[in-house]
Write an enzyme that holds these catalytic residues in place. Structure first.
Site: not given
Ligand code: PMT
Length: 403
Positions: A209-212, A277
Site C-alpha cells: 500500500g502507500n501512505y495516502s 495514490a
C-alpha cells in the site's frame, strides 16, 4: 448574482479606510441586502456608528452588551444569521487577533462563530503589510478557509506609496459576487473523484500500500459537492467520512477494483479528478493462506503492473469531459508532470512534491502547482487541503467558461 435578500455582517476596524466601508454598506443595502455592522472600538474613532446605522437602518453592534439596557449581543446568532461576513477594512491588529483566536471584542468573537464564508479586505501602511507577522497571519487566515481580498498599491494615508490600500468597495463587491457565482458553477454537473491508497493483497494479512490518507481527495469531493455537483467518490481504504449528501461513495480496495469502478462511472460524468495514490504494481500471485516466516530463506514477491486508470480514462475521454490528474514527485517534478499530462491525455495536472515540507501524504496541508495541457503553470502557497481543493476547482472546472 445580486446581494438582494442576503444577510451580511460587515466588520469595520480602526483604519483610515473605514470611511470606504460606508460606501460598501450602501452598495449592499441598495441591492436589497440586510447589513449588520460590527465595529471594533478603534473603528468608531474613524467613522461614527450614527452614519453607518443611518445607511443600514440597523443599530451598529460594537460591545458585547447594550450600554443602556444591558442587552446581550449574540455573536453566535450573528454567525448563524449571515450569508457571509466581510471585514473591511481589516487592520494588522485585527488580522492578528483573528489568526490567533484572541476574541476580546465583538468583531473577533463573531468571526470565530461564523458559519458562512468570510472575506477579509486588509488595509494598512505598506511596511505593516509587508511585515512577516502580517504575512504569517494572512497565510493562517487563508489556511482556515477565509478569503483575502488583496489590498491595492498606491498612495497611502501616510503619503508613502506601496501596497496596503484597502480595495475599492465596488471591487470588493465584485470579488464576493464572483465567489458566489463560482459556487454555483457545478450545479447539474457530475464529477468523479478518486481518493486514498490502494491495497494490493499479498496474503490474507499483508498488502502493498502507500501512505495516502484520502484527505486531499475527500476535500476535493466535498468542494465539488458544495458547489452543486453530484459527486462519485471512489475511495481506497481510508478512515475518513463524507459529509455532503451529494457525494455517492464507492469503497474499493485494490487498483483493479478502482479501475473497474472508474471505467464504469466515467462515461456519464462531466469531469474526473484522479487524486488516488494507485499502486503501480501488484503481486503476481496472492496466497490464500498466511505466508509462513522462514529464517533461512529470502521471500521474493514477483510484481506485475496495474492498469493505469488515468491513461484508460484519457483514452475514452470525450471532448466535453475534463480530466484532471495528480503527480506526486520526488525529483524532476515539472518534467515528470508534463510527461504524465501527455501520456494520460489530461487537461490539467496538480503537482505536489514530497520535497516541500507539509506537502503530500497524510498532512492536513498541501503545496501544489497546477499545470495545464499547454504547459502553463501556476504555483500556490502551502495551505490547508480544504483550501487547496478550492484553488484546484477555481483554476480548473470551477471557472464559468471551463466546463
Ligand atoms: O491522501 P493524502 O494523504 O491527502 O495525500 C494526497 C496525495 C499525495 C495522495 C495526492 O495529493 C496525490 O498526489 N495523489 C496522486 C498520487 C500518485 O499516485 O501520483 P502518481 O504521480 O504516481 O500518479 C499520476 C496520476 O495517475 C495520478 O492522478 C494517479 O491517480 C493516476 N494513476 C496512477 C497509477 C495508476 N495505476 N492509475 C492512475 O490512475
Amino acid at each position: 448574482m445580486t446581494f438582494k435578500d442576503k444577510h451580511i455582517v460587515l466588520g469595520i476596524t480602526g483604519s483610515i479606510a473605514a470611511y470606504k466601508a460606508a460606501s460598501l454598506a450602501r452598495l449592499f443595502v441598495k441591492e436589497g441586502a440586510e447589513v449588520q455592522i460590527i465595529m471594533t472600538p478603534a473603528g468608531k474613532e474613524f467613522i461614527t456608528p450614527v452614519t453607518l446605522s443611518a445607511l443600514t437602518g440597523k443599530p451598529v453592534v460594537s460591545e458585547f452588551f447594550g450600554a443602556n439596557d444591558g442587552t446581550w449581543h449574540s455573536h453566535v446568532d450573528l454567525g448563524l444569521w449571515a450569508d457571509f461576513m466581510i471585514i473591511a477594512p481589516a487592520t494588522a491588529s485585527t488580522l492578528g487577533k483573528m489568526a490567533n483566536g484572541i476574541a476580546d471584542n465583538m468583531l473577533v468573537t463573531t468571526y470565530m462563530s461564523m458559519k458562512a464564508p468570510v472575506f477579509i479586505a486588509p488595509a494598512m501602511d505598506l511596511d505593516m503589510f509587508a511585515h512577516p507577522s502580517t504575512t504569517r497571519n494572512i497565510s493562517l487566515l487563508q489556511s482556515y478557509g477565509n478569503h483575502i481580498i488583496e489590498p491595492a498599491s498606491g498612495e497611502l494615508a501616510s503619503h508613502l506609496i506601496g501596497k496596503g490600500r484597502m480595495e475599492e468597495p465596488e471591487k470588493i463587491a465584485e470579488y464576493i459576487r464572483e465567489f458566489f457565482e463560482n459556487q454555483e458553477t457545478l450545479s447539474k454537473k457530475k464529477v468523479l473523484v478518486t481518493a486514498g491508497p490502494t491495497y494490493e493483497k499479498i496474503d490474507p494479512v499483508r498488502f502493498i500500500g502507500n501512505y495516502s490518507s484520502g484527505k486531499m481527495g475527500f476535500s476535493l469531493a466535498e468542494e465539488c459537492a458544495a458547489r452543486g455537483a453530484e459527486v462519485i467518490l471512489i475511495s481506497g481504504p481510508v478512515s475518513l467520512r463524507t459529509i455532503h449528501p451529494n457525494i455517492r461513495r464507492i469503497d474499493v480496495e485494490s487498483a483493479e477494483q478502482m479501475y473497474e469502478a472508474a471505467i464504469y462511472e466515467f462515461p456519464d460524468t462531466d469531469a474526473a479528478i484522479l487524486c488516488a495514490a494507485v499502486a503501480d504494481y501488484r503481486p503476481v500471485t496472492q496466497s490464500d493462506q498466511k505466508i509462513k516466516r522462514s529464517d533461512d530463506k529470502d521471500l521474493t514477491i514477483e510484481l506485475t503492473p496495474n492498469k493505469d486508470i488515468a491513461a484508460a480514462l484519457g483514452r475514452i475521454k470525450k471532448e466535453n469531459q475534463m480530466l484532471i490528474g495528480f503527480a506526486l514527485e520526488t525529483n524532476d517534478e515539472e518534467q515528470n508532470a508534463l510527461k504524465k499530462i501527455q501520456k494520460k491525455n489530461l487537461d490539467y495536472i496538480v503537482l505536489n512534491s514530497l520535497n516541500d515540507a507539509g506537502a503530500g501524504f497524510r498532512y492536513d496541508t498541501n503545496k501544489i502547482a497546477i499545470i495545464d495541457k499547454n504547459g502553463n503553470r501556476k504555483d500556490f502557497e502551502l495551505k490547508d487541503k480544504k483550501v487547496v481543493a478550492r484553488d484546484i476547482i477555481d483554476e480548473t472546472l470551477g471557472k464559468r467558461d471551463k466546463l
